[in-house]
Structure formats: structure tokens, C-alpha cells
Design a protein around this motif. Structure first.
Motif, PDB file in Angstrom:
ATOM      1  N   TYR A 154     -24.668 -43.935   3.130  1.00 44.22           N
ATOM      2  CA  TYR A 154     -24.204 -43.882   1.745  1.00 44.22           C
ATOM      3  C   TYR A 154     -23.922 -45.281   1.218  1.00 44.22           C
ATOM      4  CZ  TYR A 154     -20.888 -43.014  -2.107  1.00 44.22           C
ATOM      5  OH  TYR A 154     -20.235 -43.005  -3.309  1.00 44.22           O
ATOM      6  N   LYS A 155     -24.475 -45.556   0.041  1.00 44.04           N
ATOM      7  CA  LYS A 155     -24.162 -46.797  -0.666  1.00 44.04           C
ATOM      8  C   LYS A 155     -23.138 -46.460  -1.738  1.00 44.04           C
ATOM      9  CE  LYS A 155     -26.203 -50.711  -3.117  1.00 44.04           C
ATOM     10  NZ  LYS A 155     -27.459 -51.322  -3.613  1.00 44.04           N
ATOM     11  N   THR A 160     -29.223 -44.764  -2.026  1.00 41.40           N
ATOM     12  CA  THR A 160     -27.853 -44.411  -2.413  1.00 41.40           C
ATOM     13  C   THR A 160     -27.274 -43.359  -1.473  1.00 41.40           C
ATOM     14  OG1 THR A 160     -28.219 -44.934  -4.742  1.00 41.40           O
ATOM     15  CG2 THR A 160     -26.416 -43.421  -4.246  1.00 41.40           C
ATOM     16  N   VAL A 165     -20.875 -45.618  -4.740  1.00 46.01           N
ATOM     17  CA  VAL A 165     -21.134 -45.583  -6.173  1.00 46.01           C
ATOM     18  C   VAL A 165     -20.110 -44.669  -6.834  1.00 46.01           C
ATOM     19  CG1 VAL A 165     -22.769 -43.657  -5.958  1.00 46.01           C
ATOM     20  CG2 VAL A 165     -22.926 -45.203  -7.928  1.00 46.01           C
ATOM     21  N   ASP A 212     -32.824 -42.592  -3.756  1.00 44.68           N
ATOM     22  CA  ASP A 212     -32.738 -44.045  -3.818  1.00 44.68           C
ATOM     23  C   ASP A 212     -31.898 -44.488  -5.003  1.00 44.68           C
ATOM     24  OD1 ASP A 212     -34.412 -44.173  -1.649  1.00 44.68           O
ATOM     25  OD2 ASP A 212     -36.233 -44.483  -2.837  1.00 44.68           O
ATOM     26  N   GLN A 213     -31.508 -45.735  -4.966  1.00 38.32           N
ATOM     27  CA  GLN A 213     -30.807 -46.328  -6.098  1.00 38.32           C
ATOM     28  C   GLN A 213     -31.756 -46.352  -7.307  1.00 38.32           C
ATOM     29  OE1 GLN A 213     -29.110 -50.085  -5.119  1.00 38.32           O
ATOM     30  NE2 GLN A 213     -28.369 -50.523  -7.184  1.00 38.32           N
ATOM     31  N   GLU A 214     -31.226 -46.000  -8.476  1.00 40.70           N
ATOM     32  CA  GLU A 214     -31.982 -45.954  -9.731  1.00 40.70           C
ATOM     33  C   GLU A 214     -33.056 -44.865  -9.725  1.00 40.70           C
ATOM     34  OE1 GLU A 214     -33.400 -49.813 -10.847  1.00 40.70           O
ATOM     35  OE2 GLU A 214     -31.485 -50.795 -10.397  1.00 40.70           O
ATOM     36  N   ASN A 268     -31.208 -49.972  -0.369  1.00 39.88           N
ATOM     37  CA  ASN A 268     -31.627 -49.434  -1.661  1.00 39.88           C
ATOM     38  C   ASN A 268     -31.360 -47.935  -1.764  1.00 39.88           C
ATOM     39  OD1 ASN A 268     -32.898 -49.807  -4.262  1.00 39.88           O
ATOM     40  ND2 ASN A 268     -34.621 -48.634  -3.445  1.00 39.88           N
ATOM     41  N   THR A 274     -28.656 -43.621 -11.537  1.00 41.51           N
ATOM     42  CA  THR A 274     -29.012 -42.797 -10.383  1.00 41.51           C
ATOM     43  C   THR A 274     -28.334 -41.445 -10.554  1.00 41.51           C
ATOM     44  OG1 THR A 274     -29.004 -44.765  -8.988  1.00 41.51           O
ATOM     45  CG2 THR A 274     -28.984 -42.641  -7.862  1.00 41.51           C
ATOM     46  N   PHE A 314     -23.213 -42.685 -10.314  1.00 44.69           N
ATOM     47  CA  PHE A 314     -24.067 -41.577  -9.913  1.00 44.69           C
ATOM     48  C   PHE A 314     -23.776 -40.459 -10.900  1.00 44.69           C
ATOM     49  CE2 PHE A 314     -25.810 -38.028  -7.712  1.00 44.69           C
ATOM     50  CZ  PHE A 314     -26.774 -38.536  -6.849  1.00 44.69           C
TER      51      PHE A 314
END
Length: 589
Positions: free
Chosen positions: A455-456, A389, A458, A413-415, A387, A529, A497
Motif C-alpha cells: 500500500y502506498k 497504490t 493516500v 496503480d497510482q493515477e 507506483n 486514483t 483515493f
């Protein structure tokens, strides 16, 4: 090697030693060529008017001189390549010392409408592109710009492996760059491809068989002349017959020569680069895939390209007046080379685009590998599906000197959305560009300036730098609204992002506060995000109403009547602003 600076110094020392040896060989080679020339002239002088001696000495002397010229050219090439390798290593030392003045800033790639490139100074003077760019082909530079602006988030780990692989091959990368740098290419790849695709043959079928026939007769007549079986006038008449045949196609030959001469240097450069790629063992699967595109089942691309480069060089010999007259009269040289060019184009015009693309790819990835090599202390982001980012420790901007740079931790975090406040010059904008550049570098597969990073992937979109457009009759405020509209529309398509710096600057304070709040609410509702930097402290109140929003700030303090910045990223809302202090300090008010 853990110390790039030492590597570059060692390479300069080694190449300088080799260069001295090559220069000595070159001097000896020049002396030998002069001796052969003088010996040939002497034999001709004392052998005159004996036809056998004259013909034999001309043929023998010409062959010997041609061999020596070729050998001399090879030595000269080695000398030039060593000089170029020294330049390449010196350039890296200059960049380490913050001198990027000789590097291409990539101004042609500046695009104010791009989702982020203009905002984060990706191109232009003192840009990230200028800082890392080491491409040596026109197509390679364009490929690098495309990679940096693609906003692609797929196969990142595969790209990381490719960059790691090339970072471990510094000598190979420098050889590649040196080879390419020795040929000046001014014609774009797209122009060459268009010429090859649209080329129309002109050499008649019967003309294709004439050169070997004419050449065989010429050889026979030369032997007869040597044996005094025919007169020189008879041989001269045959020479004019050949020139007459060539003359029937001269107009079309001249057009082909003009067009082919423009691409000659490109093929001379590219066959050597392809050969370099073909004969290297790569560990990364991504590099292996690209390599396979130029290694055919029947014949390697380097062989085919070298063949064409040889034909074009042979065609170029027509510029030598004496050779041009004799070769066209006795061998139908121009017609023969024109036929060879047309035959090659017919067989290979559909393959060239793929080969050129592979060269552009390796040229661009050499730059990425060079960047990784130059920064052994940087880390490759760990790609996650959690979750979070971004979770980076001691994240810094790669173009700031380590001694002056202040690194910061960030976990988002994501969102989740951060509202960043802070005094003027406290570091907000630099931090925004640091985070933005980290996302771009991570998506490309580069290591980032951090101690650790998760890192996620985006995509990135930003609104940090807006300007009036007088040509479009667009006000600053309208330009900014247009960019914000693009951001909202993009969010309807996929996750991004978002990085914003002081939005709605083109309206009054009250309207700006209300509008900024509504826009942040819109982004949060869209599950976006990102980060927004602002001087408007009232916007921070939204964090008490929306759990997705958190406040962060950069501080400024007045110590002994002087401003002090620590440039550290902190939780909360900034309470110390400095505009009034600066106005008073500078005597403005």
C-alpha cells in the motif's frame, strides 16, 4: 496467542477461581469488623462513666475500625475488578459470535459532511467503530473517533509498531480497561481543564496557617480532657469556636466542594491508569514517547494525580455528619482541604491537559491493539513508495463472517481509475466499502483483512451516500453536486483515493451519462486514483479512450431460474443485469 477465543475462555476460568477466594476473604473481613464494633461498644458500656476508658476505647476502636474498613475496601475493589475482567473477556467472546449490542455505536460522531465516514458506516449501529471500540474513558472514545477520521498518512509504520506492541499485551490491556471501568465518569476532560484553568482562589493567607494551630490546640485539650484537667463543657466550647471559624468561609467552601466533587471520580480513575502506563515497559518507540510525557524528572504524574485524588476524597468526608462536625470544629478540616486543593491547582493546572491526552491515547490504542489481537490472521500492509497504490490479495470486509465472506484481489496503480459495473446485489457497494475501509485501517496502522497487502499511503474521499436536506432546502441532486465539488476542490490540494457509487442519481439517464463521463474525465485529468461503481454501461466506453481508466465488474447468473452471485471481482464490463428478472420473479410485473 494465535487463538483469541481460547485465551478469553482461559481468562474467565482463572478470574472465576480468584473471585471465589476473594469472596471468602470478604466474608471474613465483614465478620472481623462486626466483632471490633461489638467489642468497642461493650467496653464503652462497662467503662461508663470513666472518661479515660471512654476516650481510649473510642480512639482505639475508631483506629482499628478505620484500618479494617480500608482493608475491606481494598478486598472489595479486588472483587469488583475480577468481576469486570470476567465481563471484559465475556464481551470479546460475544463479539466473536457477532453480538455487539452492548458496545457504544458512537452515534455522536456521525458526520454526513465528513469526506468518508458516513459513506462507509464508520459510526452508528453495526458500524466499524462499534465493532472495534473498547475504550473506557470519554476522552478515549473521542480520541479513537479522531484517529479513524483524521485521514492522516504520516508515520504509518510507527503506528503499526505501537499497535503490534499493545496486541501482545492482552492482560495489560484488560487490566487498564478494568481499572477505568470501576469508576463512572460523567464529566468531560475539557470541562475539567476549563475549571482548573479558570479557578480563582478564595482561602485567605491567614486562614492557611490556622488549621495546624487549631489542630495542635485541639490535641492538647483532648489530652487534658483525658487527664480530667478540663471539663467536657470547656472542650465543647472549643469545638464551637472551630465551627465558627469554618462558618466564615462556608459559602465559598460549599461552591468549591460542589465543583471538586464532580471531578473527583475522574482523578480517582486517572491516577491509577497513569500508574499503569508508567510501570510498563513498551518496545514501540511511539508508545515510549507518549510514556515519557507522564514521567517527569522530579515527580511522576501518577503520584501528583494520586495526591489530588486523595485530597478530593478527604474533602468528601465532610458528608459524614459526625466526622464533619468534629473535624471542622477541631481541625478546620474544610479550610485545610480547600487550601490543599488550591495549592495543587496552582502548581499543576498547566500539566493536566498533557497527562489526560496520554491517557486518552493509550485508551484508544488499546482498542486498536485489541482488534489486532482478535485477528491474528490479518496482515499489516507493507508501506511502499512504488507506483502501485494498492496491491491486495484476498481482500475482505472485516465485519463479514469468514465463512460467508468472499475475498477479492485488487491491484490499482497510482493515477489509475476503475469503472465497476454489475448487477443489483452482485457486491459492488460492499466491495467499495471494503476498499475504503482498507485504506482507513491502513492509514491508522491496523492490520487489514487480506492474505497480503502492499500500500502506498493516500488520503480517502468518497461520495456513496447522499440525502436530501430539508432544513437546508437542498435537493438530493444539489447535495450530490456539493459533495462532488468538494472532491474536485480537494484534488487541487493533494492526492486522494476517490470512491464513487452511482453518481448523479438525481437527474435523467441521458444527462447522467453525459455528466458522469465528463466528471470521470475531470478526475483523470487531475491525475486522481480511485473507483466508480455504476449501472450505466455507456460510461465504460471511456476506457477505450483513456488508458488510465479500466473496466471491472461483478457478475450475476440465472441458474435453474434462480439468481446466482459469485461476488468475484473480474476484468471487463458486466453483461448480465437482473432488474427485469427480479421484477418478474417477485410477481411485481
Amino acid at each position: 496467542m494465535s487463538n483469541p477465543q481460547e485465551f478469553y475462555k482461559q481468562q474467565i476460568a482463572l478470574h472465576n477461581t480468584s473471585l471465589k477466594k476473594v469472596k471468602k476473604k470478604l466474608a471474613i473481613s465483614s465478620l472481623i469488623r462486626l466483632l471490633v464494633f461489638l467489642i468497642t461498644i461493650t467496653i464503652l458500656y462497662f467503662g461508663y462513666p470513666n472518661t479515660q476508658i471512654i476516650i481510649a476505647s473510642i480512639i482505639t476502636g475508631s483506629i482499628a475500625f478505620l484500618v479494617l474498613v480500608t482493608r475491606h475496601s481494598n478486598i472489595t475493589y479486588r472483587k469488583d475488578k475480577l468481576k469486570k475482567l470476567i465481563e471484559i473477556n465475556q464481551l470479546e467472546l460475544d463479539v466473536i459470535n457477532d453480538d455487539v449490542s452492548t458496545l457504544d455505536p458512537g452515534k455522536e460522531y456521525i458526520n454526513t459532511a465528513h469526506p468518508y465516514s458516513h459513506d462507509i458506516d464508520l459510526f452508528g449501529e453495526h458500524s466499524f467503530f462499534q465493532y472495534i471500540n473498547r475504550t473506557v474513558t470519554l476522552a478515549g472514545g473521542k480520541k479513537l473517533a479522531t484517529i479513524l477520521t483524521a485521514n492522516a498518512i504520516s508515520n504509518i509504520e510507527q503506528h503499526q509498531e505501537a499497535i503490534k506492541n499493545l496486541s501482545k499485551l492482552p492482560k495489560w490491556r484488560q487490566e487498564f480497561s478494568a481499572i477505568a471501568s470501576l469508576v463512572t465518569v460523567t464529566v468531560s476532560v475539557s470541562t475539567i481543564q476549563k475549571w482548573l484553568q479558570n479557578y480563582t482562589s478564595f482561602v485567605p493567607k491567614n486562614m492557611r496557617f490556622l488549621p495546624p494551630i487549631i489542630s495542635a490546640i485541639s490535641l492538647l485539650l483532648l489530652v487534658l480532657l483525658f487527664l480530667n484537667s478540663i471539663t467536657f463543657n470547656m472542650f465543647l466550647m472549643w469545638l464551637f469556636v472551630g465551627l465558627g471559624i469554618t462558618g466564615t468561609q462556608l459559602k465559598k467552601i460549599n461552591i468549591l466542594y460542589r465543583e471538586s466533587n464532580q471531578v473527583k471520580d475522574t482523578f480517582e480513575q486517572y491516577y491509577k491508569l497513569v500508574d499503569k502506563i508508567e510501570n510498563t515497559v513498551f518496545d514501540a518507540p511511539f508508545l515510549q514517547e507518549k510514556q515519557k510525557l507522564i514521567i517527569g524528572e522530579k515527580e511522576r504524574a501518577s503520584v501528583v494525580l494520586k495526591q489530588f485524588a486523595g485530597i478530593l476524597n478527604a474533602f468528601d468526608q465532610r458528608n459524614n455528619m459526625l466526622f464533619g462536625v468534629l473535624a471542622n470544629g477541631l481541625l478546620l478540616w474544610d479550610i485545610l482541604q480547600s487550601y490543599k486543593i488550591e495549592k495543587w491547582i496552582a502548581a499543576n493546572h498547566n500539566k493536566v491537559a498533557q497527562w489526560f491526552e496520554v491517557i486518552a491515547f493509550f485508551d484508544a490504542y488499546n482498542t486498536l491493539g485489541n482488534f489486532a489481537f482478535n485477528h491474528p490472521d490479518y496482515v499489516y500492509p507493507k508501506i511502499t513508495t512504488d507506483n502501485i497504490t494498492l496491491n491486495a490479495k484476498e481482500l475482505g470486509h472485516p465485519m463479514l463472517k469468514k465463512q460467508k465472506r468472499v475475498d477479492n484481489d485488487i491491484i490499482i496503480d497510482q493515477e489509475q481509475f476503475f469503472i465497476i459495473t454489475g448487477a443489483n446485489m452482485a457486491g459492488k457497494s460492499t466491495f467499495l466499502r471494503t476498499v475504503a475501509l482498507q485504506i482507513v485501517m491502513s492509514n491508522v496502522g491496523l492490520p487489514v483483512c487480506a492474505k497480503s497487502c502492499e500500500y502506498k499511503p493516500v488520503k480517502l474521499i468518497s461520495s456513496m451516500r447522499t440525502s436530501d436536506s430539508l432544513s437546508d432546502e437542498a435537493s438530493y441532486f444539489f447535495s450530490e453536486l456539493t459533495q462532488l465539488k468538494k472532491i474536485v476542490d480537494k484534488l487541487d490540494e493533494e492526492a486522494y483515493f476517490i470512491i464513487l457509487d452511482e453518481i448523479l442519481k438525481g437527474t435523467n439517464s441521458k444527462d447522467k451519462a453525459v455528466g458522469s463521463r465528463k466528471f470521470v474525465e475531470k478526475l483523470v485529468a487531475a491525475k486522481a486514483t480511485g473507483i466508480i461503481a455504476t449501472h450505466d454501461l455507456s460510461l465504460c466506453e471511456i476506457a477505450t479512450e483513456l488508458p488510465q481508466v479500466q473496466n471491472r465488474f461483478f457478475d450475476a447468473q440465472i441458474v435453474h431460474d434462480e439468481l446466482y452471485f459469485d461476488y468475484k471481482f473480474k476484468d471487463g464490463v458486466c453483461q448480465n443485469m437482473n432488474a427485469s428478472f427480479l421484477l418478474k420473479k417477485m410477481g411485481i410485473v
